[in-house]
Design a protein around this motif. Structure first.
Motif, PDB file in Angstrom:
ATOM      1  N   PRO A 166       0.820  -1.212   0.000  1.00  0.00           N
ATOM      2  CA  PRO A 166       0.000   0.000   0.000  1.00  0.00           C
ATOM      3  C   PRO A 166       0.851   1.259   0.000  1.00  0.00           C
ATOM      4  N   GLY A 167       0.304   2.315  -0.620  1.00  0.00           N
ATOM      5  CA  GLY A 167       1.006   3.599  -0.673  1.00  0.00           C
ATOM      6  C   GLY A 167       0.147   4.718  -0.123  1.00  0.00           C
ATOM      7  N   ILE A 168      -0.112   5.736  -0.943  1.00  0.00           N
ATOM      8  CA  ILE A 168      -0.848   6.923  -0.503  1.00  0.00           C
ATOM      9  C   ILE A 168      -2.308   6.574  -0.246  1.00  0.00           C
ATOM     10  N   GLU A 169      -2.831   7.049   0.876  1.00  0.00           N
ATOM     11  CA  GLU A 169      -4.245   6.901   1.205  1.00  0.00           C
ATOM     12  C   GLU A 169      -4.938   8.250   1.042  1.00  0.00           C
ATOM     13  N   HIS A 170      -6.115   8.220   0.392  1.00  0.00           N
ATOM     14  CA  HIS A 170      -6.831   9.479   0.178  1.00  0.00           C
ATOM     15  C   HIS A 170      -8.292   9.205  -0.122  1.00  0.00           C
ATOM     16  N   ASP A 171      -9.148   9.838   0.661  1.00  0.00           N
ATOM     17  CA  ASP A 171     -10.582   9.852   0.387  1.00  0.00           C
ATOM     18  C   ASP A 171     -11.161   8.447   0.217  1.00  0.00           C
ATOM     19  N   GLY A 172     -10.762   7.517   1.097  1.00  0.00           N
ATOM     20  CA  GLY A 172     -11.306   6.165   1.072  1.00  0.00           C
ATOM     21  C   GLY A 172     -10.633   5.220   0.102  1.00  0.00           C
ATOM     22  N   TRP A 173      -9.548   5.666  -0.548  1.00  0.00           N
ATOM     23  CA  TRP A 173      -8.823   4.837  -1.506  1.00  0.00           C
ATOM     24  C   TRP A 173      -7.360   4.770  -1.106  1.00  0.00           C
ATOM     25  N   VAL A 174      -6.687   3.694  -1.527  1.00  0.00           N
ATOM     26  CA  VAL A 174      -5.284   3.518  -1.201  1.00  0.00           C
ATOM     27  C   VAL A 174      -4.541   3.034  -2.438  1.00  0.00           C
ATOM     28  N   GLN A 175      -3.376   3.597  -2.652  1.00  0.00           N
ATOM     29  CA  GLN A 175      -2.513   3.190  -3.765  1.00  0.00           C
ATOM     30  C   GLN A 175      -1.963   1.789  -3.482  1.00  0.00           C
ATOM     31  N   VAL A 176      -2.030   0.902  -4.480  1.00  0.00           N
ATOM     32  CA  VAL A 176      -1.577  -0.477  -4.278  1.00  0.00           C
ATOM     33  C   VAL A 176      -0.711  -0.908  -5.455  1.00  0.00           C
ATOM     34  N   ASP A 177       0.305  -1.699  -5.157  1.00  0.00           N
ATOM     35  CA  ASP A 177       1.117  -2.352  -6.174  1.00  0.00           C
ATOM     36  C   ASP A 177       0.767  -3.840  -6.179  1.00  0.00           C
ATOM     37  N   GLY A 178       0.713  -4.457  -7.351  1.00  0.00           N
ATOM     38  CA  GLY A 178       0.423  -5.874  -7.443  1.00  0.00           C
ATOM     39  C   GLY A 178      -0.969  -6.185  -7.923  1.00  0.00           C
ATOM     40  N   LEU A 179      -1.770  -5.167  -8.215  1.00  0.00           N
ATOM     41  CA  LEU A 179      -3.118  -5.380  -8.734  1.00  0.00           C
ATOM     42  C   LEU A 179      -3.255  -4.718 -10.098  1.00  0.00           C
ATOM     43  N   GLU A 180      -4.302  -5.107 -10.814  1.00  0.00           N
ATOM     44  CA  GLU A 180      -4.578  -4.538 -12.128  1.00  0.00           C
ATOM     45  C   GLU A 180      -5.927  -3.838 -12.111  1.00  0.00           C
ATOM     46  N   VAL A 181      -6.028  -2.795 -12.919  1.00  0.00           N
ATOM     47  CA  VAL A 181      -7.273  -2.035 -13.003  1.00  0.00           C
ATOM     48  C   VAL A 181      -8.395  -2.952 -13.473  1.00  0.00           C
ATOM     49  N   GLY A 182      -9.548  -2.876 -12.808  1.00  0.00           N
ATOM     50  CA  GLY A 182     -10.704  -3.671 -13.169  1.00  0.00           C
ATOM     51  C   GLY A 182     -10.907  -4.892 -12.308  1.00  0.00           C
ATOM     52  N   GLN A 183      -9.896  -5.323 -11.549  1.00  0.00           N
ATOM     53  CA  GLN A 183     -10.056  -6.481 -10.680  1.00  0.00           C
ATOM     54  C   GLN A 183     -11.049  -6.181  -9.563  1.00  0.00           C
ATOM     55  N   GLN A 184     -11.793  -7.247  -9.158  1.00  0.00           N
ATOM     56  CA  GLN A 184     -12.735  -7.146  -8.056  1.00  0.00           C
ATOM     57  C   GLN A 184     -12.030  -7.560  -6.764  1.00  0.00           C
ATOM     58  N   VAL A 185     -12.179  -6.731  -5.731  1.00  0.00           N
ATOM     59  CA  VAL A 185     -11.560  -7.021  -4.436  1.00  0.00           C
ATOM     60  C   VAL A 185     -12.637  -6.984  -3.361  1.00  0.00           C
ATOM     61  N   VAL A 186     -12.481  -7.831  -2.362  1.00  0.00           N
ATOM     62  CA  VAL A 186     -13.459  -7.936  -1.286  1.00  0.00           C
ATOM     63  C   VAL A 186     -13.308  -6.736  -0.358  1.00  0.00           C
ATOM     64  N   THR A 187     -14.408  -6.041  -0.105  1.00  0.00           N
ATOM     65  CA  THR A 187     -14.397  -4.885   0.808  1.00  0.00           C
ATOM     66  C   THR A 187     -15.133  -5.159   2.112  1.00  0.00           C
TER      67      THR A 187
END
Length: 401
Positions: A353-374
């Motif tokens: 994880p990297g920068i956190e902002h407004d309910g979102w966090v920067q992540v390495d190792g994922l691709e745009v469009g993937q579904q993640v469990v919240t």
């Protein structure tokens, strides 16, 4: 004592209930050790979860610091001479323009000193006039003696005496002129001392239209004050500074000129722009923090010195970064990651994880469009079937022996 049939039947019922409870406890223990459900049922269980989508977003690392507002410019107005206060013309909270009257001292003594200085100057000017008149007479006598000497009528001694007299009268004139300069200086000093009995609002920097607020009034009319004793405190509220203390990890990311946003509890519906203007070059040993000052414009005077302030400063930024909902990031067995939903199955993927902002966090190792469990992580392990449509199978409550 012989027991009746009713008592004996009651004991048998209690015994049967206790036996059933023991068997149920044993079966439940075995059920827990085997993973909660029998193998066939466990393979068919589907966990209901909520999921979010990995997106590209502009993220900013904004830190919030607590601090206090203070006036950038503040000074104590004081008389330069001692005396009794005759009048105070200002009150707490007044906004004074440059040159406005603040207070006056009894000036009779200083007026008398001024009158005396003027009289002494008059005497010195009269003495100069007399000396100049004597010098004119001495020069006339010298010229006469010089002519008589040329005609062999006057002796050399008479000429020398006339010359000496002329030089003496010239010295008298020079002395009188020096005394006039001395008396003029004394007169100016008396005028300055008299002017010191009137205290006005005075400052050198800032626009002519700006005013200074009376932040404190320290004496009352009739009081006797010493020279340089504070009478009122004046502050400039058009420009304030927010003072915050910053830890080492944040200090390295700050620099003069950075923009900041300030909020005040007293003005809840508005934020104010600020700029980092000063960073202390040393850290306090006790707190390991350094002082940072942020300039805050306050043209309408809504902000006041001493107010509690929250300062928001953007320390870093990532544009179009791969980001996941912050609720998706969890820690399992010391590893940070997310559960990615692939074809109805949850897979745990480690992320950085990297920068956190407004309910979102920067992540390495994922691709745009993937579904993640919240929501629902606590029910998951790697490989568990999941659904996001509200049709999750309910785990059977019965236990197969």
């Amino acid at each position: 004592m012989k027991q009746g049939p009713h008592s004996l039947g009651k004991k048998i019922v209690i015994f049967i209930v206790l036996a059933i409870a023991v068997v149920a406890a044993m079966l439940w223990t075995r059920h827990e050790k085997q993973g909660g459900l029998p193998g066939p049922l466990r393979e068919q269980a589907v966990v209901g979860i909520q999921a979010g989508t990995v997106e590209r977003r502009n993220l900013a690392d904004v830190r919030v610091f607590s601090g206090t507002l203070s006036a950038e410019k503040q000074y104590d107005a004081a008389f330069k001479v001692s005396g009794r206060i005759r009048e105070i013309a200002v009150h707490l909270g007044d906004c004074l323009e440059r040159g406005a009257l603040i207070a006056r001292l009894d000036s009779e003594e200083y007026e008398q000193q001024l009158a005396q200085a003027r009289a002494e100057l008059d005497v010195a000017e009269a003495a100069l006039a007399e000396a100049q008149s004597s010098l004119v007479a001495a020069e006339r006598d010298y010229q006469r003696a010089l002519k008589l000497r040329d005609q062999k009528v006057a002796s050399a001694a008479e000429l020398e005496s006339a010359e000496t007299e002329q030089l003496a009268r010239q010295a008298g004139v020079n002395l009188a002129q020096a005394q006039i300069k001395q008396r003029q200086a004394a007169l100016r000093a008396a005028e300055v001392r008299l002017s010191y009995t009137t205290l006005t609002a005075d400052w050198h920097n800032g626009p002519e239209t700006a005013c200074r607020f009376v932040a404190g009034r320290h004496v009352d009319e009739g009081a006797t004050v010493a020279a340089n004793a504070p009478v009122v405190t004046l502050v400039d509220l058009s420009l304030l500074k927010a003072e915050i203390n910053v830890a080492e990890r944040d200090y390295a990311l700050l620099q003069t000129g950075q923009q900041a946003r300030i909020t005040i509890d007293a003005v809840p519906d508005r934020s104010f722009a600020g700029t980092v203007v000063r960073l202390a070059p040393v850290f306090e040993e006790t707190s390991r923090q350094a002082r940072v000052e942020i300039a805050v414009d306050n043209p309408d005077y809504l902000l006041k010195a001493g107010m509690f302030a929250r300062v928001y400063i953007e320390l870093s930024r990532a544009d179009q970064a791969v980001a996941a909902p912050i609720t998706a990031v969890i820690r399992r067995l010391g590893t940070t990651g997310v559960f990615v939903v692939e074809e109805g199955v949850a897979r745990f993927v480690e992320v950085n994880p990297g920068i956190e902002h407004d309910g979102w966090v920067q992540v390495d190792g994922l691709e745009v469009g993937q579904q993640v469990v919240t929501l629902g992580h606590h029910l998951l392990s790697d490989g568990v079937r999941v659904t996001t449509g509200g049709e999750a199978d309910q785990a059977p409550r019965q236990v197969n022996p």
